[in-house]
Design an enzyme around this catalytic site. Sequence first.
Site, mmCIF file in Angstrom:
data_model
loop_
_atom_site.group_PDB
_atom_site.id
_atom_site.type_symbol
_atom_site.label_atom_id
_atom_site.label_comp_id
_atom_site.label_asym_id
_atom_site.label_seq_id
_atom_site.Cartn_x
_atom_site.Cartn_y
_atom_site.Cartn_z
ATOM 1 N N SER A 58 0.717 -1.099 0.325
ATOM 2 C CA SER A 58 -0.058 0.060 0.082
ATOM 3 C C SER A 58 1.023 1.241 -0.071
ATOM 4 O O SER A 58 1.833 1.411 -0.926
ATOM 5 C CB SER A 58 -0.880 -0.029 1.320
ATOM 6 O OG SER A 58 -1.960 0.860 1.251
ATOM 7 N N ASP B 255 -9.617 -3.053 -6.151
ATOM 8 C CA ASP B 255 -8.819 -2.073 -5.308
ATOM 9 C C ASP B 255 -8.879 -0.953 -6.097
ATOM 10 O O ASP B 255 -8.822 -0.890 -7.192
ATOM 11 C CB ASP B 255 -7.239 -2.723 -5.432
ATOM 12 C CG ASP B 255 -6.665 -2.144 -4.304
ATOM 13 O OD1 ASP B 255 -6.815 -0.940 -4.235
ATOM 14 O OD2 ASP B 255 -5.464 -2.842 -3.923
ATOM 15 N N HIS C 239 -8.832 -3.840 -1.845
ATOM 16 C CA HIS C 239 -7.453 -3.335 -1.173
ATOM 17 C C HIS C 239 -7.023 -4.214 0.087
ATOM 18 O O HIS C 239 -7.876 -4.250 1.011
ATOM 19 C CB HIS C 239 -7.426 -1.858 -1.080
ATOM 20 C CG HIS C 239 -6.082 -1.304 -0.798
ATOM 21 N ND1 HIS C 239 -4.835 -1.238 -1.654
ATOM 22 C CD2 HIS C 239 -5.812 -1.000 0.529
ATOM 23 C CE1 HIS C 239 -4.006 -0.916 -0.890
ATOM 24 N NE2 HIS C 239 -4.329 -0.504 0.385
#
Length: 260
Positions: free
Chosen positions: A108, A204, A234
Amino acid sequence: MTPCSATVGDGATIPLRLYQRQDAQGASLAVYLHGGGMFLGSLATHDTQCRVYTHLSGVALLSVGYRLAPEHPHPVPVEDCYAARRWAAANAADLGIDPARIAIMGDSAGGGLAAAVALLSRDRRGPAPAAQILMHPMLDDRTVVARPDLADTATWSAEDNLTGWRCLLGDAAGGPDTPAYAAPARADSLGALPPAYIETGRLDIFRDENIAYAQRLGRAGVPVELIQYPAVPHAFDTFDPAAAVSRRAIDNRVRALSAL
Protein backbone atom coordinates in the site's frame (compact mmCIF):
# COMPACT_ATOMS: atom_id res chain seq x y z
CA MET A 1 13.56 -10.15 15.70
CA THR A 2 16.34 -7.67 16.56
CA PRO A 3 15.66 -3.96 17.15
CA CYS A 4 18.10 -1.51 15.60
CA SER A 5 18.05 2.05 14.26
CA ALA A 6 19.33 4.34 11.54
CA THR A 7 20.18 8.03 11.53
CA VAL A 8 18.78 10.09 8.68
CA GLY A 9 19.99 13.29 7.05
CA ASP A 10 18.20 15.68 9.41
CA GLY A 11 19.74 13.97 12.43
CA ALA A 12 16.64 12.05 13.46
CA THR A 13 16.87 8.40 14.45
CA ILE A 14 14.32 5.98 13.02
CA PRO A 15 13.64 2.56 14.53
CA LEU A 16 14.23 -0.62 12.53
CA ARG A 17 13.45 -4.27 13.16
CA LEU A 18 15.60 -7.00 11.65
CA TYR A 19 13.98 -10.39 11.06
CA GLN A 20 16.31 -13.32 10.33
CA ARG A 21 15.57 -17.02 10.46
CA GLN A 22 18.27 -18.69 12.53
CA ASP A 23 18.73 -21.61 10.17
CA ALA A 24 18.55 -19.55 6.97
CA GLN A 25 21.45 -20.14 4.60
CA GLY A 26 20.74 -17.28 2.20
CA ALA A 27 22.44 -13.90 2.08
CA SER A 28 19.55 -11.78 0.79
CA LEU A 29 17.43 -9.14 2.52
CA ALA A 30 14.34 -7.06 1.78
CA VAL A 31 13.88 -3.61 3.28
CA TYR A 32 10.19 -3.66 4.25
CA LEU A 33 8.02 -0.51 4.28
CA HIS A 34 4.65 -0.84 5.97
CA GLY A 35 1.34 0.43 4.65
CA GLY A 36 -1.13 2.81 6.25
CA GLY A 37 -1.97 5.56 3.77
CA MET A 38 1.12 7.61 4.72
CA PHE A 39 -0.42 8.52 8.10
CA LEU A 40 -1.06 5.14 9.80
CA GLY A 41 0.87 1.98 10.55
CA SER A 42 4.01 1.12 12.47
CA LEU A 43 6.60 -1.57 13.04
CA ALA A 44 4.13 -3.27 15.36
CA THR A 45 1.20 -3.36 12.93
CA HIS A 46 3.26 -5.34 10.41
CA ASP A 47 5.24 -7.51 12.79
CA THR A 48 3.26 -10.66 11.99
CA GLN A 49 3.59 -10.23 8.24
CA CYS A 50 7.34 -9.73 8.49
CA ARG A 51 7.72 -12.83 10.64
CA VAL A 52 5.68 -14.88 8.15
CA TYR A 53 7.64 -13.71 5.10
CA THR A 54 10.98 -14.37 6.79
CA HIS A 55 9.93 -17.76 8.12
CA LEU A 56 8.57 -18.99 4.79
CA SER A 57 11.27 -17.56 2.52
CA GLY A 58 14.39 -17.65 4.65
CA VAL A 59 15.09 -14.10 3.44
CA ALA A 60 15.92 -11.52 6.10
CA LEU A 61 13.59 -8.51 6.40
CA LEU A 62 14.45 -5.07 7.71
CA SER A 63 11.22 -3.32 8.72
CA VAL A 64 11.39 0.48 8.77
CA GLY A 65 9.63 2.73 11.28
CA TYR A 66 9.57 5.75 8.98
CA ARG A 67 8.04 8.97 10.26
CA LEU A 68 4.41 9.57 9.31
CA ALA A 69 2.48 12.44 7.79
CA PRO A 70 0.95 14.89 8.51
CA GLU A 71 3.42 15.61 11.31
CA HIS A 72 6.17 14.69 8.87
CA PRO A 73 5.07 15.54 5.31
CA HIS A 74 6.95 14.79 2.11
CA PRO A 75 9.88 14.30 1.73
CA VAL A 76 10.41 13.00 5.27
CA PRO A 77 8.84 9.52 4.87
CA VAL A 78 10.66 8.64 1.65
CA GLU A 79 13.95 10.06 2.90
CA ASP A 80 13.63 7.91 6.02
CA CYS A 81 13.06 4.86 3.84
CA TYR A 82 15.97 5.71 1.57
CA ALA A 83 18.21 6.13 4.64
CA ALA A 84 17.14 2.69 5.87
CA ARG A 85 18.03 1.22 2.46
CA ARG A 86 21.49 2.83 2.70
CA TRP A 87 21.86 1.55 6.28
CA ALA A 88 21.18 -1.98 5.09
CA ALA A 89 23.84 -1.68 2.39
CA ALA A 90 26.38 -0.15 4.76
CA ASN A 91 25.84 -2.88 7.37
CA ALA A 92 25.49 -5.79 4.96
CA ALA A 93 28.73 -7.47 5.97
CA ASP A 94 27.84 -7.44 9.67
CA LEU A 95 24.38 -8.82 8.86
CA GLY A 96 25.76 -11.62 6.67
CA ILE A 97 24.02 -10.10 3.65
CA ASP A 98 25.26 -9.77 0.09
CA PRO A 99 24.85 -6.03 -0.68
CA ALA A 100 23.90 -6.92 -4.26
CA ARG A 101 20.93 -8.95 -2.99
CA ILE A 102 19.03 -6.27 -1.06
CA ALA A 103 15.50 -5.61 -2.33
CA ILE A 104 12.93 -2.97 -1.43
CA MET A 105 9.44 -4.19 -0.51
CA GLY A 106 6.21 -2.64 0.72
CA ASP A 107 2.44 -2.80 0.84
CA SER A 108 0.00 0.00 0.00
CA ALA A 109 1.63 3.29 1.05
CA GLY A 110 4.76 1.27 1.76
CA GLY A 111 4.62 -0.04 -1.79
CA GLY A 112 4.53 3.51 -3.09
CA LEU A 113 7.46 4.41 -0.87
CA ALA A 114 9.35 1.35 -2.11
CA ALA A 115 8.83 2.46 -5.71
CA ALA A 116 10.01 5.96 -4.75
CA VAL A 117 13.14 4.57 -3.07
CA ALA A 118 13.93 2.72 -6.30
CA LEU A 119 13.66 6.03 -8.17
CA LEU A 120 15.81 7.85 -5.60
CA SER A 121 18.45 5.12 -5.72
CA ARG A 122 18.64 5.42 -9.50
CA ASP A 123 18.74 9.19 -9.60
CA ARG A 124 21.23 9.60 -6.75
CA ARG A 125 23.36 6.72 -7.97
CA GLY A 126 22.98 5.09 -4.60
CA PRO A 127 23.01 1.35 -3.98
CA ALA A 128 20.54 -0.10 -6.48
CA PRO A 129 17.90 -2.46 -5.04
CA ALA A 130 18.03 -5.99 -6.40
CA ALA A 131 14.26 -5.88 -6.92
CA GLN A 132 11.16 -3.89 -6.00
CA ILE A 133 8.32 -5.93 -4.54
CA LEU A 134 5.20 -3.75 -4.61
CA MET A 135 2.00 -5.06 -3.05
CA HIS A 136 -1.09 -3.03 -4.08
CA PRO A 137 1.10 0.10 -4.03
CA MET A 138 -0.16 3.64 -3.49
CA LEU A 139 1.43 5.42 -6.46
CA ASP A 140 -0.73 8.27 -7.75
CA ASP A 141 -2.09 11.27 -5.83
CA ARG A 142 -4.67 11.82 -8.59
CA THR A 143 -6.66 8.70 -7.63
CA VAL A 144 -9.23 10.55 -5.54
CA VAL A 145 -12.50 10.18 -7.48
CA ALA A 146 -15.00 7.67 -6.09
CA ARG A 147 -15.83 4.77 -8.39
CA PRO A 148 -19.43 3.52 -8.22
CA ASP A 149 -18.38 -0.04 -9.15
CA LEU A 150 -16.21 -0.21 -6.03
CA ALA A 151 -18.57 1.52 -3.61
CA ASP A 152 -19.81 -1.68 -1.96
CA THR A 153 -16.39 -3.33 -1.63
CA ALA A 154 -13.92 -0.54 -0.96
CA THR A 155 -11.74 -1.22 2.07
CA TRP A 156 -9.78 1.92 1.15
CA SER A 157 -12.01 4.55 -0.44
CA ALA A 158 -11.33 7.58 -2.61
CA GLU A 159 -12.02 9.73 0.44
CA ASP A 160 -9.48 7.75 2.46
CA ASN A 161 -6.97 8.15 -0.35
CA LEU A 162 -7.51 11.90 -0.54
CA THR A 163 -6.93 12.10 3.21
CA GLY A 164 -3.66 10.20 2.88
CA TRP A 165 -2.33 12.30 0.04
CA ARG A 166 -3.32 15.54 1.73
CA CYS A 167 -1.55 14.43 4.88
CA LEU A 168 1.60 13.87 2.82
CA LEU A 169 1.37 16.81 0.37
CA GLY A 170 -1.09 19.29 1.86
CA ASP A 171 -3.07 21.38 -0.60
CA ALA A 172 -0.62 20.47 -3.37
CA ALA A 173 -2.06 16.93 -3.54
CA GLY A 174 -3.47 16.24 -6.99
CA GLY A 175 -1.97 19.42 -8.43
CA PRO A 176 0.44 19.79 -11.34
CA ASP A 177 3.67 19.87 -9.36
CA THR A 178 3.65 16.66 -7.31
CA PRO A 179 7.18 15.22 -7.31
CA ALA A 180 7.76 11.66 -8.43
CA TYR A 181 9.49 10.83 -5.14
CA ALA A 182 6.12 11.45 -3.45
CA ALA A 183 3.93 9.81 -6.11
CA PRO A 184 5.98 7.52 -8.39
CA ALA A 185 3.25 7.49 -11.05
CA ARG A 186 4.33 11.07 -11.75
CA ALA A 187 7.84 10.01 -12.84
CA ASP A 188 8.74 11.07 -16.38
CA SER A 189 11.02 8.07 -16.89
CA LEU A 190 10.90 4.58 -15.41
CA GLY A 191 13.95 3.25 -17.20
CA ALA A 192 16.99 1.71 -15.47
CA LEU A 193 14.95 0.59 -12.46
CA PRO A 194 15.22 -2.80 -10.74
CA PRO A 195 12.97 -5.74 -11.71
CA ALA A 196 9.48 -5.36 -10.29
CA TYR A 197 6.89 -7.67 -8.80
CA ILE A 198 3.54 -5.85 -8.61
CA GLU A 199 0.21 -7.17 -7.38
CA THR A 200 -3.24 -5.65 -7.18
CA GLY A 201 -6.85 -6.67 -6.65
CA ARG A 202 -9.66 -6.47 -9.17
CA LEU A 203 -11.72 -4.42 -6.67
CA ASP A 204 -8.83 -2.28 -5.41
CA ILE A 205 -9.00 1.49 -5.84
CA PHE A 206 -5.32 1.27 -6.86
CA ARG A 207 -5.93 -1.32 -9.59
CA ASP A 208 -5.71 0.99 -12.58
CA GLU A 209 -2.68 2.93 -11.34
CA ASN A 210 -0.91 -0.34 -10.46
CA ILE A 211 -1.53 -1.82 -13.90
CA ALA A 212 -0.51 1.42 -15.62
CA TYR A 213 2.73 1.57 -13.63
CA ALA A 214 3.56 -2.04 -14.49
CA GLN A 215 2.91 -1.35 -18.16
CA ARG A 216 5.12 1.74 -18.11
CA LEU A 217 7.92 -0.20 -16.42
CA GLY A 218 7.67 -2.89 -19.07
CA ARG A 219 7.76 -0.37 -21.91
CA ALA A 220 10.87 1.15 -20.30
CA GLY A 221 12.62 -2.23 -20.46
CA VAL A 222 12.24 -3.17 -16.80
CA PRO A 223 11.38 -6.84 -16.13
CA VAL A 224 7.92 -6.90 -14.53
CA GLU A 225 5.66 -9.54 -13.04
CA LEU A 226 2.11 -8.23 -12.60
CA ILE A 227 -0.55 -10.24 -10.78
CA GLN A 228 -4.20 -9.20 -10.50
CA TYR A 229 -6.29 -11.17 -8.04
CA PRO A 230 -9.97 -11.44 -9.01
CA ALA A 231 -12.86 -10.31 -6.83
CA VAL A 232 -10.76 -8.89 -3.97
CA PRO A 233 -10.43 -5.33 -2.58
CA HIS A 234 -7.45 -3.42 -1.27
CA ALA A 235 -5.42 -5.22 1.41
CA PHE A 236 -7.64 -8.29 1.12
CA ASP A 237 -5.08 -10.54 2.81
CA THR A 238 -5.09 -8.33 5.92
CA PHE A 239 -8.84 -8.64 6.32
CA ASP A 240 -8.98 -12.40 5.66
CA PRO A 241 -5.51 -13.96 5.82
CA ALA A 242 -6.94 -17.49 5.85
CA ALA A 243 -8.78 -17.12 2.53
CA ALA A 244 -7.46 -19.19 -0.36
CA VAL A 245 -6.66 -16.08 -2.40
CA SER A 246 -4.72 -14.61 0.55
CA ARG A 247 -2.68 -17.78 0.91
CA ARG A 248 -1.98 -17.68 -2.82
CA ALA A 249 -0.81 -14.07 -2.56
CA ILE A 250 1.51 -14.91 0.32
CA ASP A 251 2.94 -17.81 -1.67
CA ASN A 252 3.66 -15.47 -4.58
CA ARG A 253 5.32 -12.87 -2.33
CA VAL A 254 7.47 -15.57 -0.78
CA ARG A 255 8.40 -16.74 -4.27
CA ALA A 256 9.44 -13.19 -5.20
CA LEU A 257 11.54 -12.96 -2.05
CA SER A 258 13.10 -16.38 -2.60
CA ALA A 259 14.26 -15.30 -6.07
CA LEU A 260 16.60 -12.67 -4.58
